[in-house]
Design a protein around this motif. Structure first.
Motif, short mmCIF file in Angstrom:
data_model
loop_
_atom_site.label_atom_id
_atom_site.label_comp_id
_atom_site.label_asym_id
_atom_site.label_seq_id
_atom_site.Cartn_x
_atom_site.Cartn_y
_atom_site.Cartn_z
N GLY A 166 32.04 42.94 61.01
CA GLY A 166 31.00 43.88 60.60
C GLY A 166 30.08 43.33 59.54
N THR A 167 29.11 44.11 59.20
CA THR A 167 28.15 43.73 58.17
C THR A 167 27.97 44.89 57.20
OG1 THR A 167 26.28 44.47 59.52
CG2 THR A 167 26.90 42.14 59.68
N VAL A 168 27.60 44.55 55.98
CA VAL A 168 27.31 45.55 54.95
C VAL A 168 26.00 45.16 54.29
CG1 VAL A 168 28.01 46.51 52.73
CG2 VAL A 168 29.70 46.19 54.52
N GLN A 169 25.12 46.13 54.15
CA GLN A 169 23.85 45.94 53.45
C GLN A 169 23.74 47.00 52.37
OE1 GLN A 169 20.78 46.12 56.40
NE2 GLN A 169 21.15 44.03 57.12
N THR A 170 23.34 46.57 51.19
CA THR A 170 23.17 47.50 50.07
C THR A 170 21.75 47.36 49.54
OG1 THR A 170 24.00 45.83 48.52
CG2 THR A 170 25.61 47.35 49.44
N ARG A 171 21.25 48.47 49.03
CA ARG A 171 19.87 48.46 48.53
C ARG A 171 19.75 49.46 47.37
NH1 ARG A 171 14.90 51.09 49.81
NH2 ARG A 171 16.00 52.42 51.27
N ALA A 172 19.29 48.95 46.25
CA ALA A 172 19.03 49.80 45.09
C ALA A 172 17.53 50.06 44.99
CB ALA A 172 19.54 49.13 43.82
N HIS A 173 17.17 51.30 44.76
CA HIS A 173 15.74 51.65 44.64
C HIS A 173 15.60 52.69 43.55
CE1 HIS A 173 16.84 55.20 47.04
NE2 HIS A 173 17.50 54.33 47.83
N GLU A 174 14.38 53.14 43.34
CA GLU A 174 14.12 54.07 42.24
C GLU A 174 14.77 55.43 42.46
OE1 GLU A 174 9.95 54.35 41.81
OE2 GLU A 174 9.68 52.27 41.10
N ARG A 175 14.99 55.79 43.73
CA ARG A 175 15.53 57.14 44.02
C ARG A 175 17.04 57.13 44.23
NH1 ARG A 175 11.22 56.22 47.03
NH2 ARG A 175 12.49 55.85 48.89
N GLY A 176 17.68 55.98 44.09
CA GLY A 176 19.12 55.96 44.24
C GLY A 176 19.63 54.64 44.80
N PHE A 177 20.73 54.71 45.50
CA PHE A 177 21.40 53.52 46.00
C PHE A 177 21.90 53.80 47.42
CE2 PHE A 177 24.62 50.22 46.34
CZ PHE A 177 24.03 49.16 45.66
N ASP A 178 21.71 52.82 48.33
CA ASP A 178 22.09 53.00 49.73
C ASP A 178 23.09 51.91 50.14
OD1 ASP A 178 20.15 54.96 49.68
OD2 ASP A 178 18.63 53.70 50.65
N VAL A 179 24.04 52.34 50.94
CA VAL A 179 25.02 51.42 51.53
C VAL A 179 25.03 51.65 53.03
CG1 VAL A 179 27.43 50.69 51.64
CG2 VAL A 179 26.45 51.41 49.45
N LEU A 180 24.78 50.61 53.82
CA LEU A 180 24.80 50.70 55.28
C LEU A 180 25.80 49.69 55.81
CD1 LEU A 180 21.59 51.06 54.28
CD2 LEU A 180 21.30 51.49 56.72
N ALA A 181 26.74 50.16 56.62
CA ALA A 181 27.78 49.31 57.19
C ALA A 181 27.80 49.47 58.70
CB ALA A 181 29.15 49.64 56.61
N ARG A 182 28.10 48.39 59.38
CA ARG A 182 28.15 48.41 60.84
C ARG A 182 29.37 47.63 61.30
NH1 ARG A 182 26.94 45.14 65.10
NH2 ARG A 182 26.10 46.12 66.99
#
Length: 444
Positions: free
Chosen positions: A403-419
């Motif tokens: 699988g893969t994991v992508q994370t992204r921090a931005h001004e409105r919060g934090f996202d974690v996407l896993a597949r």
């Protein structure tokens, strides 16, 4: 280790020399002694005249060469060839020392290198031919005695036929003995080398097995370390949040304070149960200890409920019926990724943070389990302390199952996407963590 190996090899060589001395050298020396008990032989009939003691010394040294025929076969063969040549030159051959020649030929063929083995055989055959010539010279020396006695001998090329026959018989017999002992040693040496090769392969297999066992143990320790990190990090975060909330509402709302303390107690018990389960894996290698199943996607509702009770508003979007039965490892990895993401939000998102969790099966080029965790916390404003491993743990868990994991921090919060790919053999495709990830220190 190298010093111990050298000491062991030296001890083995000394033991071999002692055995050769007792088994080969000593009996021949005794036989040599008995051969000279009757008196002194005439020395130098066809060669240089030498004292009797010198001839005996040459024989003793020739026999003594057998003491290192196994440990240094090439040197033993060379020494013996030089001493045998000295016997022929001085006219003191043949003697008891001639019995040592087949033994050194055998030792060279068995213990020596191919070059040493072939060289020793060539020297032995050359020595057999020289022995035949030696007997011809002896017969020619005493030919005058036959003539004086009136004995006529048939000649061939000017040499007595009897002399040629005796020389051919003696040299041929000596050469045949050398060839027989060389063949026996060659066969024994080939078997010895085959046994040594098999033993070396066995040792290599044993080392590979031990190395694989160590790698498996290291992998198991890493897996248990990730499990303990997730359990302790999540449980401690929930307990700290509940303790902080309970302290503020203790005077205002005793019921809410009691609920917070009850959540702390339940979370602590669950963490203790998880710790006992993982330690049970370490103690019981044969699986005799009964343990509860590892958590999976089906346990996400309870996880969301526990986190919500800690003060973080979480919404779960998941249709359990649409999610197929997952392998235990994939389910556990998905559960831990969601747990870690919510724990990070609980620790770093701030008091006004909210989170949403989406779990679904996407039909792309191949079916895949998709996880998405988004929060409305501080996001990119969070300062990393560089001491955490939560995000790295997510990536490693996903990578184990392709699988893969992508994370992204931005001004409105934090996202974690896993597949996680489903429906086929999982690959070990490397998961990437984008450069924009800034929560390297979110997991303590």
């Amino acid at each position: 280790m190298s010093a111990l190996t050298d000491v062991g090899e030296a001890s083995s060589r000394n033991r071999q020399r002692l055995i050769d001395t007792l088994v080969k050298v000593l009996p021949l020396l005794v036989l040599l002694l008995f051969s000279h008990v009757g008196g002194q032989r005439a020395m130098g009939e066809i060669g240089w005249p030498v004292p009797w003691s010198v001839a005996v010394l040459i024989e003793v040294l020739t026999v003594a060469s057998l003491a290192f025929s196994r440990t240094n076969p090439g040197a033993a063969a060379g020494t013996m060839a030089a001493l045998c040549a000295a016997q022929l030159i001085t006219g003191s051959a043949p003697g008891v020392s001639a019995f040592s020649v087949p033994f050194v030929v055998y030792a060279c063929a068995k213990y020596g290198s191919p070059r040493v083995s072939r060289s020793c055989l060539a020297l032995a055959l050359l020595g057999a031919a020289a022995l035949g010539v030696y007997f011809v010279l002896i017969d020619l020396t005493y030919a005058s005695q036959y003539q004086e006695a009136g004995v006529t001998q048939e000649t061939f090329w000017g040499l007595p036929v009897r002399t040629l026959g005796s020389a051919a018989l003696t040299g041929g017999f000596a050469g045949a003995i050398a060839v027989v002992f060389w063949l026996a040693g060659h066969l024994a040496g080939r078997r010895r080398r085959e046994i040594a090769a098999i033993s070396e392969r066995n040792q290599l297999l044993i080392r590979e097995r031990d190395q694989e066992a160590r790698l498996a143990a290291d992998a198991e320790r890493m897996r248990i370390a990730r499990e303990m990190h997730d359990v302790i990090s999540h449980s401690m975060s929930v307990m700290i949040a509940q303790a902080d909330g309970g302290r503020y509402v203790l005077q205002q709302s005793p019921e809410r304070a009691a609920q917070a303390f009850e959540t702390i107690s339940e979370t602590g018990r669950e963490a203790l149960t998880e710790m006992r389960r993982m330690l049970g894996v370490l103690r019981e290698g044969d699986g005799a200890l009964q343990k509860r199943p590892a958590p999976g996607v089906q346990d996400l509702p309870q996880l969301v409920e526990d986190v919500t009770a800690s003060g973080l508003q979480v919404q779960l979007h998941m249709l359990s019926e649409s999610i197929p039965r997952l392998p235990e490892g994939v389910g556990l990895a998905a559960y831990r990724i969601v747990q870690e993401a919510l724990t990070n939000t609980l620790k770093h998102g701030g008091p006004q943070a909210r989170a949403e969790v989406w779990v679904a099966v996407a039909a792309e080029s191949g079916p895949a389990l998709m996880l998405e965790i988004r929060d409305t916390g501080h996001g990119a404003a969070v300062t990393s302390d560089g001491g955490g491993s939560g995000l790295l743990g997510m990536v490693e868990r996903a990578r184990l199952y392709g699988g893969t994991v992508q994370t992204r921090a931005h001004e409105r919060g934090f996202d974690v996407l896993a597949r996680f790919p489903l429906g086929g053999e999982t690959t070990t495709a490397g998961a990437q963590m984008p450069a924009e990830s800034t929560r390297e220190g979110e997991a303590a």
